[in-house]
Design a protein around this motif. Structure first.
Motif, PDB file in Angstrom:
ATOM      1  N   VAL A   1      68.411  96.716  53.989  1.00  0.00           N
ATOM      2  CA  VAL A   1      67.863  96.360  52.685  1.00  0.00           C
ATOM      3  C   VAL A   1      68.968  95.685  51.894  1.00  0.00           C
ATOM      4  CG1 VAL A   1      66.762  97.214  50.585  1.00  0.00           C
ATOM      5  CG2 VAL A   1      66.326  98.360  52.759  1.00  0.00           C
ATOM      6  N   LEU A   2      68.724  94.473  51.436  1.00  0.00           N
ATOM      7  CA  LEU A   2      69.756  93.672  50.793  1.00  0.00           C
ATOM      8  C   LEU A   2      69.361  93.402  49.343  1.00  0.00           C
ATOM      9  CD1 LEU A   2      72.406  92.242  51.686  1.00  0.00           C
ATOM     10  CD2 LEU A   2      71.030  90.188  52.045  1.00  0.00           C
ATOM     11  N   ASP A   3      70.225  93.799  48.397  1.00  0.00           N
ATOM     12  CA  ASP A   3      69.940  93.613  46.978  1.00  0.00           C
ATOM     13  C   ASP A   3      70.353  92.210  46.560  1.00  0.00           C
ATOM     14  OD1 ASP A   3      70.813  95.490  43.946  1.00  0.00           O
ATOM     15  OD2 ASP A   3      69.478  93.802  44.281  1.00  0.00           O
ATOM     16  N   CYS A   4      69.378  91.441  46.059  1.00  0.00           N
ATOM     17  CA  CYS A   4      69.662  90.077  45.611  1.00  0.00           C
ATOM     18  C   CYS A   4      69.728  89.966  44.092  1.00  0.00           C
ATOM     19  CB  CYS A   4      68.588  89.123  46.135  1.00  0.00           C
ATOM     20  SG  CYS A   4      68.508  89.035  47.938  1.00  0.00           S
ATOM     21  N   GLY A   5      69.549  91.067  43.406  1.00  0.00           N
ATOM     22  CA  GLY A   5      69.584  91.064  41.961  1.00  0.00           C
ATOM     23  C   GLY A   5      68.202  90.974  41.347  1.00  0.00           C
ATOM     24  N   TRP A   6      67.426  89.967  41.741  1.00  0.00           N
ATOM     25  CA  TRP A   6      66.052  89.830  41.263  1.00  0.00           C
ATOM     26  C   TRP A   6      65.097  90.741  42.026  1.00  0.00           C
ATOM     27  CZ3 TRP A   6      63.901  88.474  45.787  1.00  0.00           C
ATOM     28  CH2 TRP A   6      64.629  87.673  46.650  1.00  0.00           C
ATOM     29  N   GLY A   7      65.591  91.325  43.092  1.00  0.00           N
ATOM     30  CA  GLY A   7      64.811  92.190  43.965  1.00  0.00           C
ATOM     31  C   GLY A   7      65.548  92.358  45.273  1.00  0.00           C
ATOM     32  N   ARG A   8      64.928  93.032  46.218  1.00  0.00           N
ATOM     33  CA  ARG A   8      65.573  93.310  47.490  1.00  0.00           C
ATOM     34  C   ARG A   8      64.883  92.578  48.636  1.00  0.00           C
ATOM     35  NH1 ARG A   8      65.143  99.715  47.468  1.00  0.00           N
ATOM     36  NH2 ARG A   8      62.994  99.060  47.042  1.00  0.00           N
ATOM     37  N   LEU A   9      65.684  92.143  49.590  1.00  0.00           N
ATOM     38  CA  LEU A   9      65.157  91.636  50.857  1.00  0.00           C
ATOM     39  C   LEU A   9      65.141  92.789  51.846  1.00  0.00           C
ATOM     40  CD1 LEU A   9      66.916  88.160  51.267  1.00  0.00           C
ATOM     41  CD2 LEU A   9      64.534  88.615  50.650  1.00  0.00           C
ATOM     42  N   VAL A  10      63.968  93.049  52.383  1.00  0.00           N
ATOM     43  CA  VAL A  10      63.793  94.132  53.349  1.00  0.00           C
ATOM     44  C   VAL A  10      63.557  93.481  54.702  1.00  0.00           C
ATOM     45  CG1 VAL A  10      62.456  96.185  53.944  1.00  0.00           C
ATOM     46  CG2 VAL A  10      62.790  95.564  51.532  1.00  0.00           C
ATOM     47  N   PHE A  11      64.489  93.644  55.611  1.00  0.00           N
ATOM     48  CA  PHE A  11      64.390  93.001  56.931  1.00  0.00           C
ATOM     49  C   PHE A  11      63.571  93.909  57.852  1.00  0.00           C
ATOM     50  CE2 PHE A  11      67.995  90.965  54.959  1.00  0.00           C
ATOM     51  CZ  PHE A  11      67.814  89.638  55.289  1.00  0.00           C
ATOM     52  N   GLY A  12      62.282  93.595  57.954  1.00  0.00           N
ATOM     53  CA  GLY A  12      61.361  94.473  58.655  1.00  0.00           C
ATOM     54  C   GLY A  12      61.698  94.716  60.109  1.00  0.00           C
ATOM     55  N   GLN A  13      62.319  93.727  60.786  1.00  0.00           N
ATOM     56  CA  GLN A  13      62.609  93.896  62.208  1.00  0.00           C
ATOM     57  C   GLN A  13      63.689  94.932  62.465  1.00  0.00           C
ATOM     58  OE1 GLN A  13      63.989  91.688  60.236  1.00  0.00           O
ATOM     59  NE2 GLN A  13      65.117  90.081  61.314  1.00  0.00           N
ATOM     60  N   THR A  14      64.401  95.363  61.405  1.00  0.00           N
ATOM     61  CA  THR A  14      65.457  96.367  61.593  1.00  0.00           C
ATOM     62  C   THR A  14      64.945  97.787  61.384  1.00  0.00           C
ATOM     63  OG1 THR A  14      66.179  96.375  59.275  1.00  0.00           O
ATOM     64  CG2 THR A  14      67.123  94.689  60.723  1.00  0.00           C
ATOM     65  N   PHE A  15      63.660  97.938  61.043  1.00  0.00           N
ATOM     66  CA  PHE A  15      63.086  99.262  60.805  1.00  0.00           C
ATOM     67  C   PHE A  15      62.369  99.752  62.055  1.00  0.00           C
ATOM     68  CE2 PHE A  15      63.994  97.968  56.596  1.00  0.00           C
ATOM     69  CZ  PHE A  15      63.982  99.090  55.787  1.00  0.00           C
ATOM     70  N   ALA A  16      62.623 101.008  62.405  1.00  0.00           N
ATOM     71  CA  ALA A  16      61.968 101.581  63.573  1.00  0.00           C
ATOM     72  C   ALA A  16      60.529 101.980  63.271  1.00  0.00           C
ATOM     73  CB  ALA A  16      62.751 102.800  64.070  1.00  0.00           C
ATOM     74  N   HIS A  17      60.249 102.349  62.016  1.00  0.00           N
ATOM     75  CA  HIS A  17      58.938 102.870  61.671  1.00  0.00           C
ATOM     76  C   HIS A  17      58.395 102.181  60.424  1.00  0.00           C
ATOM     77  CE1 HIS A  17      59.592 105.934  64.644  1.00  0.00           C
ATOM     78  NE2 HIS A  17      60.671 106.353  64.008  1.00  0.00           N
ATOM     79  N   PRO A  18      57.155 101.749  60.434  1.00  0.00           N
ATOM     80  CA  PRO A  18      56.583 101.079  59.258  1.00  0.00           C
ATOM     81  C   PRO A  18      56.510 101.996  58.041  1.00  0.00           C
ATOM     82  CG  PRO A  18      54.879 101.523  60.890  1.00  0.00           C
ATOM     83  CD  PRO A  18      56.183 101.807  61.558  1.00  0.00           C
ATOM     84  N   SER A  19      56.438 103.328  58.247  1.00  0.00           N
ATOM     85  CA  SER A  19      56.398 104.234  57.101  1.00  0.00           C
ATOM     86  C   SER A  19      57.672 104.127  56.279  1.00  0.00           C
ATOM     87  CB  SER A  19      56.205 105.677  57.561  1.00  0.00           C
ATOM     88  OG  SER A  19      57.282 106.082  58.397  1.00  0.00           O
ATOM     89  N   ASP A  20      58.808 103.847  56.947  1.00  0.00           N
ATOM     90  CA  ASP A  20      60.057 103.694  56.209  1.00  0.00           C
ATOM     91  C   ASP A  20      60.049 102.415  55.365  1.00  0.00           C
ATOM     92  OD1 ASP A  20      61.017 106.035  57.266  1.00  0.00           O
ATOM     93  OD2 ASP A  20      62.072 105.071  58.923  1.00  0.00           O
ATOM     94  N   VAL A  21      59.435 101.364  55.892  1.00  0.00           N
ATOM     95  CA  VAL A  21      59.289 100.137  55.109  1.00  0.00           C
ATOM     96  C   VAL A  21      58.447 100.421  53.867  1.00  0.00           C
ATOM     97  CG1 VAL A  21      58.325  97.812  55.078  1.00  0.00           C
ATOM     98  CG2 VAL A  21      59.548  98.621  57.101  1.00  0.00           C
ATOM     99  N   ALA A  22      57.360 101.158  54.049  1.00  0.00           N
ATOM    100  CA  ALA A  22      56.501 101.496  52.912  1.00  0.00           C
ATOM    101  C   ALA A  22      57.275 102.285  51.868  1.00  0.00           C
ATOM    102  CB  ALA A  22      55.288 102.301  53.394  1.00  0.00           C
ATOM    103  N   ASP A  23      58.107 103.228  52.312  1.00  0.00           N
ATOM    104  CA  ASP A  23      58.887 104.023  51.367  1.00  0.00           C
ATOM    105  C   ASP A  23      59.853 103.154  50.572  1.00  0.00           C
ATOM    106  OD1 ASP A  23      57.633 106.337  52.116  1.00  0.00           O
ATOM    107  OD2 ASP A  23      59.180 106.951  53.533  1.00  0.00           O
ATOM    108  N   VAL A  24      60.488 102.192  51.249  1.00  0.00           N
ATOM    109  CA  VAL A  24      61.416 101.304  50.549  1.00  0.00           C
ATOM    110  C   VAL A  24      60.671 100.485  49.503  1.00  0.00           C
ATOM    111  CG1 VAL A  24      62.939  99.309  50.797  1.00  0.00           C
ATOM    112  CG2 VAL A  24      63.084 101.187  52.430  1.00  0.00           C
ATOM    113  N   LEU A  25      59.541  99.898  49.876  1.00  0.00           N
ATOM    114  CA  LEU A  25      58.801  99.073  48.932  1.00  0.00           C
ATOM    115  C   LEU A  25      58.270  99.906  47.771  1.00  0.00           C
ATOM    116  CD1 LEU A  25      56.889  96.722  51.402  1.00  0.00           C
ATOM    117  CD2 LEU A  25      58.876  96.176  49.995  1.00  0.00           C
ATOM    118  N   ARG A  26      57.934 101.158  48.023  1.00  0.00           N
ATOM    119  CA  ARG A  26      57.487 102.037  46.936  1.00  0.00           C
ATOM    120  C   ARG A  26      58.606 102.311  45.938  1.00  0.00           C
ATOM    121  NH1 ARG A  26      54.756 105.633  51.052  1.00  0.00           N
ATOM    122  NH2 ARG A  26      52.521 105.259  50.871  1.00  0.00           N
ATOM    123  N   SER A  27      59.860 102.243  46.400  1.00  0.00           N
ATOM    124  CA  SER A  27      60.994 102.539  45.514  1.00  0.00           C
ATOM    125  C   SER A  27      61.449 101.304  44.743  1.00  0.00           C
ATOM    126  CB  SER A  27      62.161 103.100  46.330  1.00  0.00           C
ATOM    127  OG  SER A  27      62.747 102.105  47.163  1.00  0.00           O
TER     128      SER A  27
END
Length: 599
Positions: free
Chosen positions: A45-71
């Protein structure tokens, strides 16, 4: 939080068994974009200031992606890219996430060539200090984009993860900017890729070709690093930018981006308002709004009747405000006729006032004499029409019965019970909201007549309810005022409160006061029994109570089409849509810790 090289890592979660890193301030930092990649390349997860870039291919589980986007932080816009099967994640969380309506383009960096039309007189260099950061934010703001903390922009530009370039004119003014992300530096990308973000120019001062010059310079610098390609995301409606990218050799890829539904992104995920939406009353509009928020299709089939057709996943439901096809004709008829409602409640062991059907003879007066004051109401009807409260004299009884018969041939005479008017809303046989309703009243100012006070209060109620609540200046209002010892032309003393209606119906100016958290459990249990006895999935039950937090109560009637908008901020529309489309409710979008969608 901040890593030792200054790169911001926004995700504060540290799932069990996942390795931590510690930043310069001593805070734990999750594996992410460090100078030395974490090796396993997970959950970047990379902070760009205006928001974060979440590199989905580096996540093992989609639930973790959902948790990041929820935060996602308020006022930010996170973007998840390169997620495998993004449509599956969104299908599980349709009211939280959406597929961004953008196209992804890729440029093969082995074939990058400089363009003769590039803007002349520009100096392309890296962003280096606070002054540059402020200049970039000014350009972002002029183009309607989110700005970023200057310290984040400067810190990011100092790392090898970002290639943040600015275009400087001959006068030294910053007139354009572009951000590149080196995927190899961020997470040791095996594809040796990169991406570009936030390409934009000053609309007032940038010379023609500034954007193209920035883009080609970024591509050249990434090629020098040995990167194979650079990707970008562009809104599908941005035809001008797409034509530029295609002329420069970019080609479409099937990559999709996922974003969280938030006010910033609203334009991207909300459907166009259906025809007739603006004509809906507040009770239908609250349902339409909640349905559209979840991605449910809304058709306004009859705006004057407040009728909607809601469709999702092959399921279609017709509603008229909170009345839907799920309410059977039998259940509706049990509520429609107050005499039947009484019988159903009595058979279920619930308390109701003593009552009888008016016969127009001496038996009516004899019943009134035996119970004292009575309430006279049409056996069928709504919104308080034709109801007279507190009848105790034979002549008044005959007048009240005649008034009720204007609305229904059958008239019910009930014992008048004292207490506060309580409305309890149940959906799927669960209490969702409770409110005390009070009759319309006016507050004296020592200057205006009661008629003027009523008119002013009626205007305020109408404005607050979209025209649904007004105080009529009819015979019942005049009689109520007269019984209180006043005439309509009298000036009410300053500070004096005068009730001008006997019933607390909202359509005649009554007010509603939420007491959901104070509702006595005995009353709540009795209401559940009542809704099950009626066999109705949505109902508003009217009771008289000594106090909402005391068990004493008596049931008056049931409403098959209660106004959901009257109970805000309770989640009435949410529970109603849960009932109609259970697959869109939060309870049906749970994820197990292992990231496997719960069935």
């Amino acid at each position: 939080m901040e890593s030792t090289d200054g790169t911001k890592v926004s995700d504060p979660r540290t799932p069990p068994g996942r390795r931590e890193r510690v930043g310069a301030g001593g805070d734990p930092v999750l594996p992410g974009p460090f100078d030395d990649p974490p090796g396993d390349g997970t959950d970047v997860v990379l902070d760009c200031g205006w928001g974060r870039l979440v590199f989905g291919q580096t996540f093992a589980h989609p639930s973790d992606v959902a948790d990041v986007l929820r935060s996602e932080a308020a006022g930010s816009r996170d973007i998840c890219i390169y997620l495998r099967d993004p449509h599956v994640l969104v299908s599980r969380l349709p009211d939280e996430l959406f597929i961004d309506p953008s196209l992804t383009y890729r440029l093969d960096l082995a074939n990058v060539q400089q363009d003769a039309d590039a803007a002349a007189g520009l100096r392309i260099r890296e962003l280096r200090d606070d002054a540059d950061g402020h200049a970039v934010n000014r350009i972002y703001a002029r183009n309607g984009m989110l700005t970023a903390p200057v310290d984040v922009l400067v810190a990011n530009s100092a790392t090898k993860h970002f290639l943040h370039l600015v275009a400087e004119s001959r006068t030294g003014e910053i007139v354009g900017t572009i951000t590149g992300v080196d995927h190899v530096a961020v997470f040791d990308d095996p594809e040796s890729g990169s991406s570009l973000w936030c390409l934009t120019v000053d609309p007032n001062n940038a010379p023609p070709g500034t954007g193209k010059t920035l883009l080609l310079e970024l591509a050249a610098r990434l090629a020098e690093r040995g990167r194979r390609f650079v990707d970008l995301s562009v809104l599908a409606e941005n035809e001008g930018a797409i034509r530029l990218y295609e002329r420069l050799g970019f080609e479409r890829t099937p990559t999709l981006c996922v974003k969280r539904k938030n006010p910033i992104n609203q334009r991207l995920f909300l459907p166009k308002m259906p025809d007739g939406y603006d004509e809906l009353n507040p009770y239908a509009r609250i349902i339409a709004d909640e349905a559209m928020r979840r991605g449910i299709r809304v058709e306004v089939t009859d705006p004057a009747w407040a009728e909607l057709r809601l469709s999702n996943g092959g399921r279609t439901v017709l509603t008229r405000e909170s009345l839907s096809e799920l309410t059977s004709a039998i259940a509706m008829s049990r509520c429609d006729d107050k005499r039947v409602t009484r019988r159903v409640f009595e058979d279920a062991g619930l308390t109701v006032p003593r009552g009888r059907t008016a016969t127009g003879d001496d038996d009516d007066a004899a019943f009134m004499s035996s119970v004292g004051s009575v309430v006279v109401k049409p056996a069928r009807g709504e919104q308080g029409a034709g109801i007279t409260v507190g009848v105790s004299a034979p002549d008044s009884l005959a007048t009240a019965v005649a008034l009720a018969r204007r609305y229904c041939a059958d008239v019910l005479i009930e014992e008048m019970c004292r207490g506060e008017d309580l409305r309890v809303l149940l959906i799927d046989h669960e209490v969702v909201a409770a409110a005390i309703r009070r009759p319309a009243s006016v507050l004296g100012d020592g200057r205006r007549s009661i008629t003027e006070l009523i008119e002013r209060q009626s205007q305020r109620r109408a404005a607050a309810t979209g025209g649904e609540s007004r105080i009529p200046t009819d015979d019942l209002t005049r009689e109520t005022v007269r019984e209180a010892g006043f005439a309509m032309d009298d000036v009410l003393p300053e500070g004096a409160v005068l009730a001008v209606r006997r019933t607390a119906n909202l359509h005649t100016g009554g007010t509603i006061h939420d007491v959901t958290s104070r509702l006595h459990p005995g009353i709540a249990a009795a209401c559940v029994t009542a809704s099950r006895a009626l066999g109705i999935p949505v109902t508003g039950l009217d009771l008289l109570v000594r106090s909402c937090d005391q068990p004493e109560h008596v049931f008056i009637e049931a409403n098959e089409r209660p106004g959901l908008a009257n109970h805000e901020p309770q989640p009435t529309a949410e529970r109603f849509i849960d009932l109609l489309f259970p697959g869109t409710s939060a309870a049906h979008r749970l994820w197990t810790p292992a990231g496997v969608p719960a069935e």
